[in-house]
Scaffold this active site. Structure first.
Site, PDB file in Angstrom:
ATOM      1  N   ASN A   8      70.088  86.897  45.192  1.00 47.60           N
ATOM      2  CA  ASN A   8      69.167  87.137  44.068  1.00 47.60           C
ATOM      3  C   ASN A   8      69.894  87.146  42.723  1.00 47.60           C
ATOM      4  O   ASN A   8      69.424  86.546  41.758  1.00 47.60           O
ATOM      5  CB  ASN A   8      68.407  88.456  44.282  1.00 47.60           C
ATOM      6  CG  ASN A   8      67.539  88.409  45.531  1.00 47.60           C
ATOM      7  OD1 ASN A   8      67.377  87.347  46.134  1.00 47.60           O
ATOM      8  ND2 ASN A   8      66.990  89.548  45.925  1.00 47.60           N
TER       9      ASN A   8
ATOM     10  N   THR B 204      45.967  62.374   4.451  1.00 44.19           N
ATOM     11  CA  THR B 204      45.352  63.583   5.005  1.00 44.19           C
ATOM     12  C   THR B 204      44.064  63.085   5.640  1.00 44.19           C
ATOM     13  O   THR B 204      43.448  62.130   5.141  1.00 44.19           O
ATOM     14  CB  THR B 204      45.028  64.648   3.925  1.00 44.19           C
ATOM     15  OG1 THR B 204      44.130  64.078   2.986  1.00 44.19           O
ATOM     16  CG2 THR B 204      46.282  65.124   3.195  1.00 44.19           C
ATOM     17  N   HIS B 205      43.681  63.677   6.745  1.00 44.69           N
ATOM     18  CA  HIS B 205      42.490  63.228   7.497  1.00 44.69           C
ATOM     19  C   HIS B 205      42.570  61.745   7.825  1.00 44.69           C
ATOM     20  O   HIS B 205      41.547  61.070   7.909  1.00 44.69           O
ATOM     21  CB  HIS B 205      41.202  63.515   6.707  1.00 44.69           C
ATOM     22  CG  HIS B 205      41.164  64.892   6.135  1.00 44.69           C
ATOM     23  ND1 HIS B 205      40.820  65.995   6.892  1.00 44.69           N
ATOM     24  CD2 HIS B 205      41.485  65.368   4.904  1.00 44.69           C
ATOM     25  CE1 HIS B 205      40.895  67.080   6.137  1.00 44.69           C
ATOM     26  NE2 HIS B 205      41.318  66.730   4.923  1.00 44.69           N
TER      27      HIS B 205
ATOM     28  N   SER C  49      51.954  42.248  27.898  1.00 42.21           N
ATOM     29  CA  SER C  49      50.825  42.433  28.791  1.00 42.21           C
ATOM     30  C   SER C  49      50.874  41.345  29.848  1.00 42.21           C
ATOM     31  O   SER C  49      51.286  40.219  29.571  1.00 42.21           O
ATOM     32  CB  SER C  49      49.525  42.335  27.992  1.00 42.21           C
ATOM     33  OG  SER C  49      48.458  42.002  28.856  1.00 42.21           O
TER      34      SER C  49
ATOM     35  N   LYS D  75      50.274  40.146  23.252  1.00 44.19           N
ATOM     36  CA  LYS D  75      50.519  41.578  23.073  1.00 44.19           C
ATOM     37  C   LYS D  75      51.989  41.970  23.043  1.00 44.19           C
ATOM     38  O   LYS D  75      52.815  41.417  23.750  1.00 44.19           O
ATOM     39  CB  LYS D  75      49.858  42.371  24.214  1.00 44.19           C
ATOM     40  CG  LYS D  75      48.370  42.171  24.291  1.00 44.19           C
ATOM     41  CD  LYS D  75      47.632  43.041  23.313  1.00 44.19           C
ATOM     42  CE  LYS D  75      47.560  44.438  23.892  1.00 44.19           C
ATOM     43  NZ  LYS D  75      46.695  45.294  23.115  1.00 44.19           N
TER      44      LYS D  75
ATOM     45  N   ASN E 145      53.355  45.805  23.159  1.00 41.15           N
ATOM     46  CA  ASN E 145      52.861  47.182  23.210  1.00 41.15           C
ATOM     47  C   ASN E 145      53.967  48.212  22.999  1.00 41.15           C
ATOM     48  O   ASN E 145      55.059  48.065  23.543  1.00 41.15           O
ATOM     49  CB  ASN E 145      52.204  47.446  24.565  1.00 41.15           C
ATOM     50  CG  ASN E 145      51.011  46.535  24.809  1.00 41.15           C
ATOM     51  OD1 ASN E 145      50.298  46.189  23.870  1.00 41.15           O
ATOM     52  ND2 ASN E 145      50.825  46.128  26.053  1.00 41.15           N
TER      53      ASN E 145
ATOM     54  N   GLU F 250      54.313  55.587  23.525  1.00 40.27           N
ATOM     55  CA  GLU F 250      53.134  56.007  24.293  1.00 40.27           C
ATOM     56  C   GLU F 250      53.544  56.869  25.479  1.00 40.27           C
ATOM     57  O   GLU F 250      52.927  57.892  25.787  1.00 40.27           O
ATOM     58  CB  GLU F 250      52.341  54.790  24.771  1.00 40.27           C
ATOM     59  CG  GLU F 250      51.558  54.137  23.643  1.00 40.27           C
ATOM     60  CD  GLU F 250      50.816  52.875  24.075  1.00 40.27           C
ATOM     61  OE1 GLU F 250      50.712  52.621  25.289  1.00 40.27           O
ATOM     62  OE2 GLU F 250      50.354  52.138  23.181  1.00 40.27           O
TER      63      GLU F 250
ATOM     64  N   TYR G 111      62.936  90.857  42.847  1.00 45.32           N
ATOM     65  CA  TYR G 111      62.917  89.440  43.219  1.00 45.32           C
ATOM     66  C   TYR G 111      61.815  89.143  44.233  1.00 45.32           C
ATOM     67  O   TYR G 111      61.603  89.894  45.175  1.00 45.32           O
ATOM     68  CB  TYR G 111      64.267  89.015  43.813  1.00 45.32           C
ATOM     69  CG  TYR G 111      64.248  87.578  44.291  1.00 45.32           C
ATOM     70  CD1 TYR G 111      64.534  86.530  43.422  1.00 45.32           C
ATOM     71  CD2 TYR G 111      63.893  87.261  45.606  1.00 45.32           C
ATOM     72  CE1 TYR G 111      64.476  85.209  43.837  1.00 45.32           C
ATOM     73  CE2 TYR G 111      63.828  85.940  46.036  1.00 45.32           C
ATOM     74  CZ  TYR G 111      64.116  84.920  45.146  1.00 45.32           C
ATOM     75  OH  TYR G 111      64.047  83.610  45.561  1.00 45.32           O
TER      76      TYR G 111
ATOM     77  N   GLN H 125      61.748  80.942  43.446  1.00 48.52           N
ATOM     78  CA  GLN H 125      62.407  79.698  43.843  1.00 48.52           C
ATOM     79  C   GLN H 125      61.698  78.494  43.202  1.00 48.52           C
ATOM     80  O   GLN H 125      62.290  77.430  43.027  1.00 48.52           O
ATOM     81  CB  GLN H 125      62.392  79.582  45.363  1.00 48.52           C
ATOM     82  CG  GLN H 125      63.071  78.342  45.891  1.00 48.52           C
ATOM     83  CD  GLN H 125      63.351  78.451  47.374  1.00 48.52           C
ATOM     84  OE1 GLN H 125      64.194  79.243  47.791  1.00 48.52           O
ATOM     85  NE2 GLN H 125      62.646  77.688  48.180  1.00 48.52           N
TER      86      GLN H 125
ATOM     87  N   LYS I 298      62.730  76.236  39.639  1.00 49.11           N
ATOM     88  CA  LYS I 298      63.749  75.213  39.367  1.00 49.11           C
ATOM     89  C   LYS I 298      63.214  73.823  39.088  1.00 49.11           C
ATOM     90  O   LYS I 298      63.633  73.172  38.132  1.00 49.11           O
ATOM     91  CB  LYS I 298      64.744  75.172  40.518  1.00 49.11           C
ATOM     92  CG  LYS I 298      65.673  76.359  40.453  1.00 49.11           C
ATOM     93  CD  LYS I 298      66.406  76.604  41.727  1.00 49.11           C
ATOM     94  CE  LYS I 298      66.625  78.078  41.919  1.00 49.11           C
ATOM     95  NZ  LYS I 298      65.384  78.849  42.154  1.00 49.11           N
TER      96      LYS I 298
HETATM   97  N1  ARG Z   1      66.825  79.861  46.996  1.00 49.76           N
HETATM   98  C1  ARG Z   1      66.477  81.127  46.441  1.00 49.76           C
HETATM   99  C2  ARG Z   1      65.885  80.918  45.037  1.00 49.76           C
HETATM  100  O1  ARG Z   1      65.928  79.862  44.560  1.00 49.76           O
HETATM  101  C3  ARG Z   1      67.690  81.977  46.337  1.00 49.76           C
HETATM  102  C4  ARG Z   1      67.406  83.439  46.418  1.00 49.76           C
HETATM  103  C5  ARG Z   1      66.857  83.807  47.743  1.00 49.76           C
HETATM  104  N2  ARG Z   1      66.825  85.198  47.969  1.00 49.76           N
HETATM  105  C6  ARG Z   1      66.077  85.699  48.921  1.00 49.76           C
HETATM  106  N3  ARG Z   1      66.148  86.944  49.121  1.00 49.76           N
HETATM  107  N4  ARG Z   1      65.335  84.957  49.677  1.00 49.76           N
HETATM  108  O2  ARG Z   1      65.362  81.806  44.435  1.00 49.76           O
END
Ligand code: ARG
Length: 464
Positions: free
Chosen positions: A118, A163-164, A285, A291, A293, A298, A325, A330, A333
């Site tokens: 953790n 403006t506008h 295109s 075209k 583009n 975009e 925690y 998790q 990420k």
């Molecule tokens: N892979 C977990 C995460 O990304 C790591 C921590 C996991 N801890 C746990 N007690 N399961 O958060």
């Protein structure tokens, strides 16, 4: 990515369990597919932890030496692409620890003393984000430099200011570009500010309550370049507000890029024709041969939505989580990684795209002749001759209506014709009705007069 990750049972925590988890659960709960990109940060954090344990007499010197040499081998293996990532070892942390133990034996098993995944994962993310922020800062700076160069080349080029989405007053194209420079300046400040809160060490919080070992958190913070330590163990392992801030800062950069993209698209439209983008940033295109583009702006505009989504995702992920925690975290990420990847790619491409903008000053000037862009200048002229501004506004509005009927611009009217709207108008009026006169008159800090634009460029260069 998943193909190279194999599965072979014998989980680190399996002692407590009567049956193995199903393959589906294994796959569902594993994060090694995506968190393995934090491997460098994980090893850095582990080495700092191990060195601290040794300094504190918690780990023998020989064990530290074994851990250091094992981590060096693992680094080589991962860099060489020979490291075997295993799904059963869930995440980057357990994969590396397992391999370390295979390489160096019991010393590897001692590494996790006084630590939990953790606080380990929270440390890894913070290290990763800190590196990302530093890279993003460099990319923002590069885009700013590109904007400055282009602004310098067009410090005198008149452009209709809108403006506008209607012609309002003349500005210079350089002045317009400097507006984006300022946005990116604030973006860099925001990331620098966010970095302060990212740069605090969670390690030592262990699972949630701290550890019974006599650890020295300050020394770990120092070794890893953290400014300070997180001061509450429960908060250290559970909060991801720093990641949300990062995504907030990224969402604002993308907002700015999206606005710029929208203008590029509009300016490049044949109806407007103010600029052309270099061919290498455009596509054709498959059906319409004529075209060209503006796909890059975009797409950047579109990717902005994706970054906003990640911000909302992380806010929602955090909301309602009890201390400390939870496995929910998790899920922080992938949005974080994708936010950083999207932002960095976008900035990289824009730093190259900006110098490839071909400006068409004739089209900008033609648009300026059509929109009564100097009407405010005429009103200001009358005010300077003693007329109250509201009356001046009214007189000029009547003049504009007359021009509309005759199909001409204010500057096309003779002095006599103009005097019908106010007897205060005299021979000197035409200098205020020209675009050059209008621009030059806005001569104060932050104004669009070309000499002010050049002064702003000098100040901005010094700030880069
Ligand atoms: N892979 C977990 C995460 O990304 C790591 C921590 C996991 N801890 C746990 N007690 N399961 O958060």
């Amino acid at each position: 990515m998943t193909e190279s990750i194999t599965s072979a049972s014998d989980k680190i925590w399996s002692g407590r369990f009567a049956e193995p988890v199903s393959d589906l659960v294994k796959r569902y709960t594993a994060s090694v597919f995506f968190d393995r990109r934090m491997w460098r940060q994980d090893i850095r954090g582990s080495l700092a932890h191990a060195r601290m344990l040794a300094r504190q007499g918690i780990l023998a010197a020989a064990d530290l030496a074994a851990i250091e040499s094992g981590m060096a081998s693992i680094t080589n293996e991962i860099e060489a692409g020979t490291f075997h990532w295993n799904l059963d070892d869930e995440d980057v942390h357990l994969n590396i620890e397992k391999r370390l133990t295979a390489l160096v034996g019991d010393a590897g098993k001692r590494l996790h003393t006084g630590r939990s995944r953790n606080d380990q994962v929270a440390t890894d993310i913070r290290l990763w984000l800190r590196d990302s922020i530093d890279e993003i800062d460099g990319l923002l700076r590069a885009m700013q430099a590109a904007l400055l160069n282009m602004a310098e080349a067009h410090a005198d080029t008149p452009l209709p200011g809108f403006t506008h989405l209607q012609v309002a007053q003349p500005v210079t194209f350089g002045h317009h570009l400097l507006a984006y420079f300022e946005m990116l300046r604030r973006d860099r400040e925001r990331f620098a500010d966010c970095r302060k809160r990212v740069n605090r060490l969670p390690l030592g919080a262990a699972a949630l309550a701290g550890t019974t070992f006599p650890i020295d958190r300050e020394s770990v913070a120092h070794e890893l370049g953290f400014e300070s330590v997180c001061e509450n163990s429960l908060d250290a392992v559970s909060d991801r507000d720093f990641a949300i801030e990062f995504c907030g800062a990224a969402a604002l950069v993308m907002t700015h890029i999206s606005r710029f993209s929208e203008e590029l698209i509009l300016w490049m439209s044949p109806r407007v024709g103010f600029i052309d983008l270099a061919d290498r940033f455009c596509t054709g295109s498959s059906i319409m041969p004529q075209k060209k583009n503006p796909d890059v702006p975009e797409l950047a505009r579109g990717k902005t939505g994706r970054v906003f989504g990640h911000l909302m995702g992380l806010l929602t992920l955090m909301k309602g989580q009890p201390l400390a925690y939870n496995k929910d975290n998790q899920e922080d990420k992938e949005p974080l990684f994708d936010t950083a990847d999207t932002l960095m790619d976008t900035l990289r491409i824009f730093a190259e795209l900006v110098p490839g903008i071909r400006v068409k000053p004739e089209a900008m000037a033609a648009a300026l002749r059509q929109g009564y862009a100097t009407a405010t200048d005429l009103a200001d002229y009358l005010v300077k001759k003693g007329l109250p501004f509201r009356d001046a506004h009214e007189a000029v509005a009547r003049a504009v209506r007359a021009c509309e009927i005759r199909g001409c611009d204010l500057a096309d009217l003779s002095v006599d014709a103009l005097r019908e709207f106010s007897p205060l108008i005299a021979d000197d009026v035409h200098s205020v009705l020209t675009v050059a006169g209008s621009l030059a008159a806005r001569d104060h800090l932050g104004g669009t007069a070309p000499n002010q634009v050049r002064a702003a460029i000098v100040r901005s260069r010094a700030r880069l």
